[in-house]
Design an enzyme around this catalytic site. Structure first.
Site, short mmCIF file in Angstrom:
data_model
loop_
_atom_site.label_atom_id
_atom_site.label_comp_id
_atom_site.label_asym_id
_atom_site.label_seq_id
_atom_site.Cartn_x
_atom_site.Cartn_y
_atom_site.Cartn_z
N GLY A 5 6.07 1.11 6.04
CA GLY A 5 6.93 0.06 5.50
C GLY A 5 7.16 0.18 4.01
N CYS A 6 6.08 0.46 3.27
CA CYS A 6 6.20 0.58 1.81
C CYS A 6 7.00 1.82 1.43
CB CYS A 6 4.80 0.63 1.18
SG CYS A 6 3.87 -0.90 1.43
N THR A 7 6.88 2.88 2.18
CA THR A 7 7.67 4.09 1.91
C THR A 7 9.15 3.81 2.13
OG1 THR A 7 5.80 5.47 2.60
CG2 THR A 7 7.97 6.51 2.52
N ALA A 27 10.31 1.62 -0.90
CA ALA A 27 10.40 2.34 -2.16
C ALA A 27 11.52 3.39 -2.14
CB ALA A 27 9.06 3.02 -2.46
N LYS A 55 0.84 -1.20 0.00
CA LYS A 55 0.00 0.00 0.00
C LYS A 55 0.87 1.24 0.00
CE LYS A 55 -3.93 2.27 0.50
NZ LYS A 55 -4.95 2.31 -0.57
#
Length: 350
Positions: free
Chosen positions: A213-215, A218, A208
């Site tokens: 975590g995804c930030t 990425a 998401k």
């Protein structure tokens, strides 16, 4: 003196006595049973009249239809049923409620089949009950239809999973991966992206956009993007977010690589990284594909921190060794002067 006698007046005749009042003999009061009996007889008479009128009409239908005089007479003559009702009303006036109900039921029984009595209007409670029952039936049918659709979808999904083999290292990427959407809204295919690369593609998937975590994941690829491009590999991020959400995520974090949007998770499923839970989702993964389509790395359930290291190792990017630094400071210490006989130090030449 002589007495004179007065002459009395003759008495007036008394008035004749009044004539005796005529008293009517009290009629014996009819009992309820007698009233019912009388009403029943009246109804029977009316039924006989109605039956006779119907028989007469059935015996000469042609004459009734073709004779104008008979038609006029039939129109002028009141209906036999109405006559019977009038006779019944004039001969018997029931006072009790039970008598009226008896007469009404008998009249309905004697009425001809050709003229049925109008049905009584349904009670509001019964109508409401029927409405609720119909609504409950429709709800049940709708629920069963939805369950049937869900079973059919699950069956189709299971069939697709069997038809799409799981990818592993060494396999060649299928060519029928379908169309994908980039963050700018443009449509393309994964094969076209491979053709535009020098050596291949590094694809990392995140669950998401804009989550912590995804930030982190990425941004790690953003900071090492030039290392991958120098090695001949292009970097792409993949998620189930819409392309507009991915565009905002890219602009906010200043990513130098494109983001692939797959809201239907069709591309995820063909790559084998679609979550198998009740709700569709993304399995955080790293997939490295060579230009020819061969998979050289396929790693699922990675973490936001180790996904970068896995990708770098797959394309042959080793961590640069940090140059050794000497932090020890050398201090020159002068040698001690030789001792003299008197115990004093002998001065040395400077």
């Amino acid at each position: 003196m002589p007495m004179q006698l007065r002459k009395r007046k003759a008495p007036v005749n008394p008035p004749p006595p009044p004539p005796p009042k005529k008293t009517r003999k009290a009629e014996p009061k009819k009992t309820a049973a007698a009233k019912v009996k009388g009403a029943t007889e009246t109804v029977k008479k009316a039924s006989k009249k109605v039956a006779a009128a119907i028989e007469k009409k059935e015996e000469a239908p042609a004459l009734v239809e073709t004779n104008p005089a008979t038609d006029a007479k039939a129109e002028a003559k009141p209906d036999a049923k109405q006559e019977a009702k009038s006779d019944a009303k004039s001969e018997s006036k029931p006072e009790a409620k039970a008598d009226a109900e008896t007469v009404a039921s008998a009249s309905n029984a004697a009425a001809p089949a050709s003229a049925p009595a109008p049905a009584a209007p349904a009670a509001p409670a019964a109508k409401k009950g029927r409405s609720k029952a119909a609504s409950a039936k429709e709800t049940k049918e709708t629920k069963e239809a939805k369950e049937a659709d869900a079973k059919a979808d699950a069956k189709d999904t299971k069939a697709d999973a069997k038809a799409t083999p799981k990818l592993k290292v060494g396999d060649t990427l299928p060519t029928d991966l379908g169309e994908i959407t980039l963050d700018d809204g443009s449509k393309t295919t994964f094969g076209a992206l491979l053709d535009d690369s020098d050596k291949g593609i590094v694809l990392f998937s995140y669950t998401k956009q804009s989550t912590p975590g995804c930030t982190t994941q990425a941004c790690a690829f953003r900071d090492n993007y030039t290392l991958f491009t120098s090695a001949g590999y292009r970097v792409y991020g993949l998620s189930g977010d819409s392309h507009t959400d991915n565009a905002k995520f890219k602009a906010k974090q200043n990513f130098g690589y494109p983001l692939i949007s797959d809201p239907t998770y069709t591309f995820h499923e063909k790559l084998g990284i679609k979550s198998t839970g009740a709700k569709s989702g993304t399995v955080r993964s790293v997939i490295v594909v060579q230009k020819e389509g061969a998979i050289i790395k396929e790693h699922k359930t990675v973490t936001p921190k180790n996904s970068l290291d896995i990708a770098k190792k797959a394309v042959g990017i080793e961590a640069a060794a940090a140059p050794a630094t000497n932090t020890t400071k050398t201090i020159a210490v002068p040698a001690p002067a030789p001792a003299t006989a008197e115990g004093e130090a002998k001065p040395t030449d400077s």
